[in-house]
Design a protein around this motif. Structure first.
Motif, short mmCIF file in Angstrom:
data_model
loop_
_atom_site.label_atom_id
_atom_site.label_comp_id
_atom_site.label_asym_id
_atom_site.label_seq_id
_atom_site.Cartn_x
_atom_site.Cartn_y
_atom_site.Cartn_z
N ILE A 23 -38.86 -24.71 -44.63
CA ILE A 23 -38.69 -24.22 -46.14
C ILE A 23 -40.56 -23.91 -46.85
CG2 ILE A 23 -38.99 -26.80 -46.90
CD1 ILE A 23 -36.96 -26.17 -48.64
N ASP A 24 -40.50 -23.29 -47.99
CA ASP A 24 -41.10 -23.09 -48.48
C ASP A 24 -41.48 -23.12 -49.62
OD1 ASP A 24 -40.62 -21.06 -48.62
OD2 ASP A 24 -42.30 -19.82 -47.17
N GLU A 25 -42.38 -23.06 -50.72
CA GLU A 25 -42.22 -23.17 -52.45
C GLU A 25 -41.76 -21.50 -52.64
OE1 GLU A 25 -41.95 -24.33 -55.92
OE2 GLU A 25 -42.77 -25.21 -54.01
N ASN A 26 -41.59 -20.86 -51.86
CA ASN A 26 -40.68 -19.62 -51.99
C ASN A 26 -39.42 -19.78 -51.66
OD1 ASN A 26 -40.20 -16.86 -53.09
ND2 ASN A 26 -39.90 -16.82 -51.26
N ARG A 65 -37.74 -22.96 -52.01
CA ARG A 65 -37.54 -24.02 -52.51
C ARG A 65 -37.18 -23.39 -54.07
NH1 ARG A 65 -41.38 -26.49 -51.73
NH2 ARG A 65 -40.20 -28.15 -50.25
N MET A 66 -37.51 -22.56 -54.70
CA MET A 66 -38.04 -22.09 -55.97
C MET A 66 -36.51 -20.66 -56.05
SD MET A 66 -40.07 -19.31 -58.00
CE MET A 66 -39.65 -17.49 -56.88
N LYS A 67 -36.13 -20.50 -54.98
CA LYS A 67 -35.38 -19.25 -54.96
C LYS A 67 -32.94 -20.41 -54.77
CE LYS A 67 -36.60 -14.74 -54.84
NZ LYS A 67 -36.51 -14.49 -56.21
N LYS A 83 -33.53 -22.75 -56.42
CA LYS A 83 -33.05 -23.90 -57.66
C LYS A 83 -32.69 -22.45 -57.99
CE LYS A 83 -35.91 -25.89 -61.20
NZ LYS A 83 -36.89 -26.73 -61.91
N GLU A 84 -33.41 -21.45 -58.19
CA GLU A 84 -32.97 -20.11 -58.91
C GLU A 84 -31.41 -20.10 -58.66
OE1 GLU A 84 -34.01 -15.93 -58.47
OE2 GLU A 84 -35.05 -16.90 -59.18
#
Length: 645
Positions: free
Chosen positions: A551-554, A556-558, A560-561
């Motif tokens: 996992i990376d920030e991208n 994690r963001m997707k 959540k999106e």
């Protein structure tokens, strides 16, 4: 004439009960003549409804009379001292009801709905079976022309006579086979797989699920009359082990191609072949090969159980004139006409098309369900009608041989087995990755018109249902195959949920509520089932667990999106759901609001889809309002109606 019992001094509603009592007296019965328009999201069950039988019965003791209905329309009827009998054809059309005789042969069952109201058997799991898709067969749907020999996914004639790739059907194909993997349908993990050579004296039992043929060199035969032009060279390949290099009839094929641009004559015999196992359930054939040019091809010979018809299925490198499967043609040199070859000596020949040269000189795997390929071939006539759709079951054909011609190398190990679920699932997931456009979507390459062409989508449109289904396929593929490329593709698919329909996306609004459009028209159509399926896809990604190491920030963001898009859709669903309730059924979409037309009532099969999906989501959300709404809709299918003033 089938007939209906009518109690003249009761409200019309009681005609349903009267009909049932009369049918108990009839010697014959009928079953529903289900007419399915086959929209993209609805799958035909493997066990189809029986077709209506045209039978006649007259009420005992009644005499023919004259009646009028609906403002004076004359209709044939019967009457006795107390009752009046009307034809059930009128009742069926007027009230959309159906019925059939029970299994005991003595009780007639009357149905308001011809579709079974299913509900999920357990709480939805994002990585579990996709509903009851495991019990359906995408590949035998009437609008599925074939399973492509190049991509191993369905090609559709849904809205265009030329076969094309329809993303929703491809995703459903993948979800169907994934679901069968998860529930173990047609598989048995405790079963010991038997391997044997057809020339050996192995003890063949009826419960074998997989066999190998061609392992011994003497199993490879040369076609009759072609020994001089057929060479079979056996050697060990560093990558594949035992292989056979075949050079069969190449000069003949080349000459015919130059003269006639046709492979018909060359396909008459295989250059080198192996006999296949005769077990009726081993209809999936798999092997590794390396074709060297466009002359390479292979043919499976199958025999129909019903009439001993021999069916040749040829797999050739050819464009096929836009067809994915076609019957072999022959040219008449007198008038230069081309006609389909008739059945000759109990034999008929069809071809499936490989296209492109990317496979030349490279090893690739071929896995074909011959049962499906034969059924699609037999259903492939240019002037075919819907009733021409051929569906075959295990035991309907027997495989005879697998032959090769041209310049190629093939691994000696030819595999026969019962199913190809993992291969089909991977093929669908890989297609989604390879055909995802820059917007993150899977465009539909044909026009779609709605409401008598009042709403038209030009080729290249996207669908929220395709996006949702695609995400459901890709998230499962990510976990099943442990490959991050599927996760990255699933995340890209979110972009169109944030893009307005007017800008090529799938997002619309209805009275301030966000909606994900199956058909993103302007003005919007707001199809219910496609919206619900898109929510399931968003939920799948929002609940995906990714290992910490990956996992990376991208990512994690997707994730959540996806959760935010799903939650926004759930809020809209609760606000707008009452608009789809007629008090006796459901509405397919809301086109009538924008166009000022009559409502587009959902057929009972779509009503059943609405019920199932709503129960699915109500279980996810643990929401009483959604669950009670689904329960009320189930009641509509059993004759219940909302109260009136």
């Amino acid at each position: 004439m089938k007939c209906l019992r009518w109690r003249s001094n009761r409200h019309r509603f009681y005609m349903f009960f009267a009909c049932a009592s009369l049918f108990l007296l009839c010697k014959h019965y009928s079953s529903p003549n289900e007419k399915i328009d086959e929209e993209d999201e609805y799958l035909n069950a493997v066990d189809e409804h029986e077709k209506e039988k045209k039978v006649e019965c007259e009420p005992p003791g009644a005499v023919e009379s004259k009646c009028t209905v609906d403002n004076g329309k004359a209709m044939r009827c019967w009457k006795d001292e107390e009752e009046v009998y009307f034809p059930t054809s009128y009742l069926k059309k007027r009230f959309d009801m159906t019925g059939k005789l029970g299994k005991d042969g003595s009780t007639f069952e009357l149905y308001t709905s011809y579709a079974k109201m299913r509900t999920p058997e357990s709480t939805y799991e994002p990585l579990g079976p996709f509903g009851h898709f495991a019990t359906y067969s995408v590949e035998t749907r009437d609008r599925v022309r074939c399973i492509s020999a190049k991509t191993n996914v369905p090609m559709s004639t849904q809205w265009d006579p030329t076969p094309y790739y329809y993303p929703i059907q491809i995703a459903q194909y993948g979800l169907q086979h994934y679901s069968r993997i998860k529930i173990g349908l047609f598989t048995n993990s405790s079963l010991k797989i038997q391997y044997f050579s057809l020339d050996s004296n192995s003890n063949k039992t009826e419960d074998k699920r997989e066999v190998l043929v061609g392992v011994k060199s003497n199993e490879w035969k040369g076609a009759a009359g072609m020994h001089e032009t057929t060479e079979r060279l056996f050697f060990n390949d560093e990558e594949k082990g035992k292989v056979v290099n075949i050079s069969a009839g190449c000069l003949l094929i080349f000459i015919i191609k130059i003269i006639d641009d046709s492979f018909s004559d060359a396909l008459a015999n295989a250059g080198a072949y192996v006999y296949l196992d005769k077990s009726p359930d081993l209809h999936v054939v798999s092997f590794d090969w390396k074709p060297y040019d466009g002359n390479a091809s292979f043919t499976v010979l199958a025999k129909m159980k019903q009439d001993d018809l021999l069916v040749l299925i040829n797999y050739v490198f050819s464009e096929g004139n836009g067809k994915c499967v076609w019957q072999e043609e022959e040219r008449s040199y007198d008038d230069d006409t081309i006609v389909q070859k008739p059945k000759k000596d109990g034999q008929v020949s069809y071809s499936y098309s490989y296209t492109g040269s990317s496979q030349y000189g490279e090893w690739s795997n071929v896995t074909r369900d011959i049962l499906v390929d034969v059924s699609r071939a037999l259903s492939s006539g240019d002037n075919r009608k819907k009733d021409d759709n051929v569906i075959l079951h295990p035991g309907d054909i027997r495989l005879v041989s697998l032959g090769f011609r041209g310049q190629l190398t093939v691994r000696q190990q030819i595999n026969q087995r019962v199913e190809q679920h993992s291969h089909a699932f991977r093929s669908a997931a890989d297609w989604m990755i390879q055909n995802q456009d820059k917007k993150g979507g899977w465009a539909v390459p044909v026009e779609r018109s709605i409401a008598d062409r009042k709403l038209v989508l030009e080729p290249g449109w996207h669908s929220a249902m395709a996006q949702g289904h695609g995400i459901s396929v890709l998230t499962r593929a990510y976990k099943h195959f442990n490959d991050t490329k599927y996760l990255l593709s699933a995340m890209k698919a979110l972009e169109l949920f944030k893009t307005n329909s007017s800008e090529g996306g799938v997002r619309a609004e209805f009275f301030g509520n966000v909606w994900y459009e199956e058909y993103p028209t302007t003005p919007g159509s707001f199809v219910l089932n496609g919206f619900l399926y898109s929510l399931i896809g968003l939920y799948d990604l929002s609940k995906l667990e990714v290992p910490v190491a990956e996992i990376d920030e991208n990512i994690r963001m997707k994730i959540k999106e996806a959760q935010q898009l799903y939650s926004a859709g759930i809020r809209s669903l609760k606000q707008l759901l009452p608009l789809y309730d007629t008090g006796s059924g459901t509405i397919y979409d809301l086109r009538h609001v924008a166009l000022g037309t009559a409502p587009n009532l959902a057929r009972w099969d779509y009503h059943a889809v609405h019920v199932y999906l709503l129960k699915w989501i109500s279980g996810i959300e643990n929401d009483e309002f959604l669950s009670k709404t689904a329960d009320r809709w189930i009641g509509y299918a059993y004759g219940k109606r909302a109260k009136h003033n």
